[in-house]
Design a protein around this motif. Structure first.
Motif, short mmCIF file in Angstrom:
data_model
loop_
_atom_site.label_atom_id
_atom_site.label_comp_id
_atom_site.label_asym_id
_atom_site.label_seq_id
_atom_site.Cartn_x
_atom_site.Cartn_y
_atom_site.Cartn_z
N PHE A 34 43.18 41.95 41.27
CA PHE A 34 41.76 41.73 41.57
C PHE A 34 41.41 40.24 41.66
N TYR A 35 40.46 39.95 42.57
CA TYR A 35 40.03 38.57 42.79
C TYR A 35 38.51 38.52 42.90
N ARG A 36 37.94 37.36 42.56
CA ARG A 36 36.49 37.15 42.65
C ARG A 36 36.19 35.79 43.28
N SER A 37 35.16 35.79 44.11
CA SER A 37 34.61 34.55 44.64
C SER A 37 33.20 34.37 44.12
N THR A 38 32.85 33.14 43.75
CA THR A 38 31.49 32.86 43.29
C THR A 38 30.74 31.97 44.28
N ASN A 39 31.35 31.74 45.46
CA ASN A 39 30.70 30.91 46.47
C ASN A 39 30.67 31.60 47.83
N GLY A 40 30.41 32.89 47.79
CA GLY A 40 30.22 33.62 49.04
C GLY A 40 31.48 33.90 49.82
N GLY A 41 32.63 33.85 49.15
CA GLY A 41 33.89 34.18 49.81
C GLY A 41 34.67 32.99 50.31
N ASN A 42 34.22 31.78 50.01
CA ASN A 42 34.96 30.60 50.46
C ASN A 42 36.25 30.40 49.67
N ASN A 43 36.21 30.72 48.38
CA ASN A 43 37.39 30.62 47.52
C ASN A 43 37.44 31.82 46.59
N PHE A 44 38.63 32.30 46.29
CA PHE A 44 38.82 33.42 45.38
C PHE A 44 39.78 33.03 44.25
N SER A 45 39.53 33.60 43.06
CA SER A 45 40.41 33.39 41.91
C SER A 45 40.76 34.75 41.31
N GLY A 46 41.96 34.86 40.78
CA GLY A 46 42.40 36.09 40.15
C GLY A 46 41.61 36.39 38.89
N ILE A 47 41.29 37.67 38.66
CA ILE A 47 40.53 38.08 37.47
C ILE A 47 41.18 39.33 36.86
N THR A 48 42.40 39.16 36.37
CA THR A 48 43.13 40.30 35.80
C THR A 48 43.44 40.13 34.32
N ASN A 49 42.81 39.14 33.67
CA ASN A 49 43.08 38.89 32.26
C ASN A 49 42.70 40.09 31.41
N GLY A 50 43.67 40.63 30.69
CA GLY A 50 43.42 41.78 29.81
C GLY A 50 43.84 43.10 30.39
N LEU A 51 44.17 43.14 31.67
CA LEU A 51 44.59 44.40 32.29
C LEU A 51 46.06 44.67 32.01
N SER A 52 46.38 45.93 31.83
CA SER A 52 47.77 46.31 31.55
C SER A 52 48.00 47.73 32.05
N GLY A 53 49.27 48.11 32.16
CA GLY A 53 49.60 49.44 32.62
C GLY A 53 49.88 49.45 34.11
N ASN A 54 49.80 50.64 34.70
CA ASN A 54 50.13 50.81 36.11
C ASN A 54 48.90 51.19 36.91
N ALA A 55 48.70 50.49 38.01
CA ALA A 55 47.56 50.77 38.90
C ALA A 55 48.04 51.47 40.16
N ASP A 56 47.14 52.16 40.82
CA ASP A 56 47.44 52.82 42.06
C ASP A 56 47.60 51.79 43.18
N TRP A 57 48.19 52.21 44.28
CA TRP A 57 48.33 51.33 45.44
C TRP A 57 46.97 50.73 45.84
N VAL A 58 45.94 51.59 45.89
CA VAL A 58 44.56 51.12 46.07
C VAL A 58 43.83 51.41 44.76
N ALA A 59 43.80 50.43 43.88
CA ALA A 59 43.20 50.63 42.56
C ALA A 59 41.68 50.64 42.67
N PRO A 60 41.01 51.60 42.05
CA PRO A 60 39.55 51.65 42.13
C PRO A 60 38.88 50.66 41.20
#
Length: 306
Positions: free
Chosen positions: A110-136
């Motif tokens: 997962f990624y997030r932008s705070t400037n309207g999509g100009n830049n994105f940063s990963g936001i997966t801190n704390g996630l663990s286990g297995n996700a689906d190919w298209v994770a909800p």
């Protein structure tokens, strides 16, 4: 036809009854001096109908879309550009500000932008286990800072993804395919692995398997839609080619299910959404074989589809 008109024609509504009342009060306070005879010319009633549903035109041209093999793309006005590479999966725009955009790559990256999509940063801190190919993952319908996502468990963040915490354990061995949060009571959350569906009524502390009499052998659960009026009323769609096994309805939070597939063709039911009306009804749902699984428009004029 404008984007707003199209949304209204399709029956889209993004607000609950309390929000609708609050919107009406603001409109009344700000427009009470307008002469009634001008309402028709101004399109006043159509404008109110849209606003009460959480739809307006000022951001209707901003869209974010996910494309497998072709990244996550942003459309502003008539300009499309790729803003996140890789396989574009589930994505959405913060309903309160289009500065916050959320995109993902395969298996819950997962990624997030705070400037309207100009830049994105990963936001997966704390996630663990297995996700689906298209994770909800979804934004909470009440608290815009709260997000939920599914790996093989449900995770929650209250700071737009800076840190994630696993909710109570779901006794399953598979990755989650869909998550839906009730707008009338966010303690009610429904999620599915495809062949089982689970419910929490306490915000995720405990989960119950509510698959019950659902016949998922002919095809997996492909969609969940909760009534905008009642957290205990929901519909699910099933994929596959099992005749008369396409859509089920529950008005008791999944304790029991009613098959309402009669009359539907024997093709996969891959997407489902409830159509707002004056009251919840098991007949007021829309089911499709083909969907736009990774598309959202900006707040007020926004639309999302799993």
């Amino acid at each position: 036809m404008s984007a707003v008109t199209s949304c209204i024609k399709e029956g889209l509504s993004l607000t609950n009854s309390e929000e609708k009342t609050a919107i009406r009060e603001v409109i009344a306070a700000r427009t009470h001096e307008l002469p009634v005879e001008d309402f028709g010319v101004l399109g006043f009633y159509e404008w109110i109908a849209a606003l009460e549903r959480g739809i307006a035109s000022h951001h209707a041209g901003t869209i974010i879309t996910g494309h497998q093999d072709n990244g996550t793309n942003r459309k502003v006005a008539n300009v499309y550009d790729e803003v996140l590479g890789g396989d574009g999966m589930d994505c959405f725009i913060d309903r309160t500000t289009d500065n916050n955009m959320f995109g993902s790559i395969y298996y819950g990256d997962f990624y997030r932008s705070t400037n309207g999509g100009n830049n994105f940063s990963g936001i997966t801190n704390g996630l663990s286990g297995n996700a689906d190919w298209v994770a909800p993952w979804k934004q909470d319908p009440v608290d815009a800072n709260t997000l939920y996502c599914g790996y093989d468990q449900v995770f929650k963040t209250t700071d737009l993804g800076n840190s994630w915490t696993q909710l109570g354990a779901i006794q399953n061995g598979s990755s989650l395919k869909e998550i839906e949060i009730a707008s009338t009571n966010t303690n009610y959350i429904y999620t599915t692995t495809g062949y089982a569906i689970y419910r929490t009524t306490d915000g995720g502390t405990t989960w119950s398997n509510i698959t019950g009499t659902l016949s998922t052998g002919g095809g997996p659960i492909s969609g969940i839609s909760i009534s905008p009026y009642d957290e205990r009323t929901l519909w699910i769609s099933l994929s596959g080619y099992n005749n008369n096994n396409k859509v089920f309805f529950s008005n008791d939070a999944g304790t029991s299910w009613v098959n309402i597939s009669n009359g539907l063709p024997n093709i996969p039911a891959n997407c489902i959404t409830s159509i707002p009306g004056t009251a919840p009804s098991p007949a007021r749902v829309r089911v499709t074989e083909r969907c736009v699984p990774r598309l959202t428009m900006a707040p007020a004029g926004r639309v999302s589809a799993p």
